[in-house]
Design an enzyme around this catalytic site. Structure first.
Site: not given
Length: 450
Positions: A156, A251, A284
């Protein structure tokens, strides 16, 4: 029905009249586990509290950024001090450079051969992980002059068009193969390959090599449960991409600065020769609970972004001073002692959950990537998305609710990672352990027809 459940039911019903589906991010709706989502009003340390005041030991950690624990005093003070000076300026601030320098310094390593590797030469701060990956992909296409992108099933990278095919996480939770609203010509620009299958990548480049702009891959998959790359896999992706003039986008939105001081790339770099991604994406932890993300990498690639290059990207709230303060305080507080605590706590909990399942005869596999972990309900160790989808996922909802009833908040989907924090002390860990026997029995007695 207990009082807490009653309060949450009322809040959910009210929310559904004002907010689409009652939630602002789909996995929060408990669609994978059933029941009513808890509406949280406060968090402190390793604990979160719902609207009725019920206390839960938290293993979500705001999906990662609460690495120091919720409402960590140094982070809260940094945010308060910054907010007192102004919430947003729409102009450059010194704190943006401070955070960028912190990120660049931490993503460096001295490999076994003594080489100092610093793969991030320039950074661009944005507001969300989706924005970071979307911008990185546009940049890769602009830099190479090519259109095709390779991604992997179950990974994702946010909800931008073209990336939701076989995307794991909330999409897998909702049992959707992709998303409506994405035009077929856009989707056709993404080649979806099985994860951990380097031969499939080689075959894709053999057929489409001169049209592929880049590969985007989670440094370690964490949106179909945790699924680490096979040894040497990420390095092989870099080699293949570079042989064909394409870029590798790593990522680290979930793994960056959580699984180590420099993310999953640094773990791999310290274990062997460091491979060189061309671009990284982060989120995050670098926001410390505020909406902050980034993309960064090689200077010559990054310079293709505006204002120095032809690839446009902008954001009014990029580098927001309050968010910068939270990110700086969080990264400064994420010391070697913090990472040692995260690792040891994850070791204890992963072992305890596994033992509880073993005692009840529940087939399972422990999934690890540094201190990120999860469990797949299968005897076989998954290596790709198809393996993950083949598990007995129906065992998770009763396990989840048994833990919730005992005061432990798990991710509301079997396709998500579990997160520990520096605030998970012995009392918090013991409360989790005490809840496991009944929860494992609930998983063991679950029915596929449930």
């Amino acid at each position: 029905m207990n009082d807490s459940q009653h309060v949450n039911d009322e809040l959910f019903e009210r929310a559904k009249h004002a907010i689409l589906g009652g939630v602002n991010s789909p996995v929060r709706a408990y669609g994978s586990v059933g029941g009513t989502p808890r509406f949280l009003v406060r968090a402190e340390g390793a604990h979160v509290y719902d609207a009725d005041g019920t206390d839960y030991v938290d293993l979500v950690a705001s999906w990662g950024p609460a690495i120091l624990g919720h409402a960590e005093p140094s982070v809260v003070k940094a945010v308060q001090d910054a907010a007192a000076l102004g919430l947003s300026f729409g102009a450059s601030t010194p704190s943006e450079t401070v955070l960028a320098e912190l990120v660049e310094r931490r993503v460096s390593a001295v490999g076994p051969n003594g080489t100092d590797v610093r793969p991030i030469e320039r950074l661009r701060l944005v507001s969300t992980g989706t924005e970071a990956t979307m911008s990185a992909i546009r940049l890769a296409r602009g830099f190479t002059g090519r259109d095709l992108l390779i991604k992997f099933a179950g990974h994702y990278h946010g909800h931008s068009d073209g990336l939701l095919a076989a995307a794991g996480s909330g999409v897998a939770t909702m049992a959707l193969p992709g998303s409506a609203g994405v035009p077929a010509p856009v989707a056709a620009q993404t080649l979806v390959l099985p994860y951990n299958d380097i031969e499939a990548v080689s075959a894709a480049f053999a057929e489409h090599g001169d049209r592929i702009a880049g590969i985007i891959v989670e440094a370690a998959a964490a949106n179909m449960g945790v699924l680490a790359p096979q040894p040497g896999y990420n390095a092989a992706l870099a080699t293949i991409a570079h042989e064909h003039g394409a870029l590798l986008i790593l990522d680290e939105v979930l793994t960056g600065f959580r699984v180590s001081s420099g993310g999953y790339w640094k773990i791999e770099a310290l274990d062997g020769p460091a491979y060189q991604p061309d671009l990284f994406t982060f989120g995050k932890v670098i926001g410390g609970g505020m909406p902050v993300a980034a993309l960064g990498g090689r200077a010559d690639v990054m310079e293709y972004l505006a204002p120095t290059g032809p690839v446009y990207q902008a954001g009014t709230l990029s580098g927001n001073p309050v968010a910068m303060a939270a990110g700086i305080a969080t990264l400064q507080g994420a010391t070697p002692a913090v990472y040692a605590h995260l690792d040891s706590t994850a070791d204890v909990l992963a072992a305890e959950v596994s033992q509880a399942f073993e005692r009840e005869g529940v087939a399972h596999s422990v999934q690890r990537a540094g201190n990120l972990f999860s469990f797949a309900f299968t005897d076989a160790t998954p290596v790709d998305y198809a393996d993950v989808q083949a598990q007995d996922a129906w065992r998770y909802p009763p396990f989840f609710h048994a833990m919730l009833d005992a005061g432990v908040a798990l991710p509301p989907s079997v396709f998500e990672a579990w997160f520990v924090t520096a605030a998970h002390d012995d009392a918090a860990v013991n409360r989790i352990i005490d809840a496991l026997p009944a929860a494992a029995r609930a998983a063991a007695s679950a029915s596929a027809a449930r």
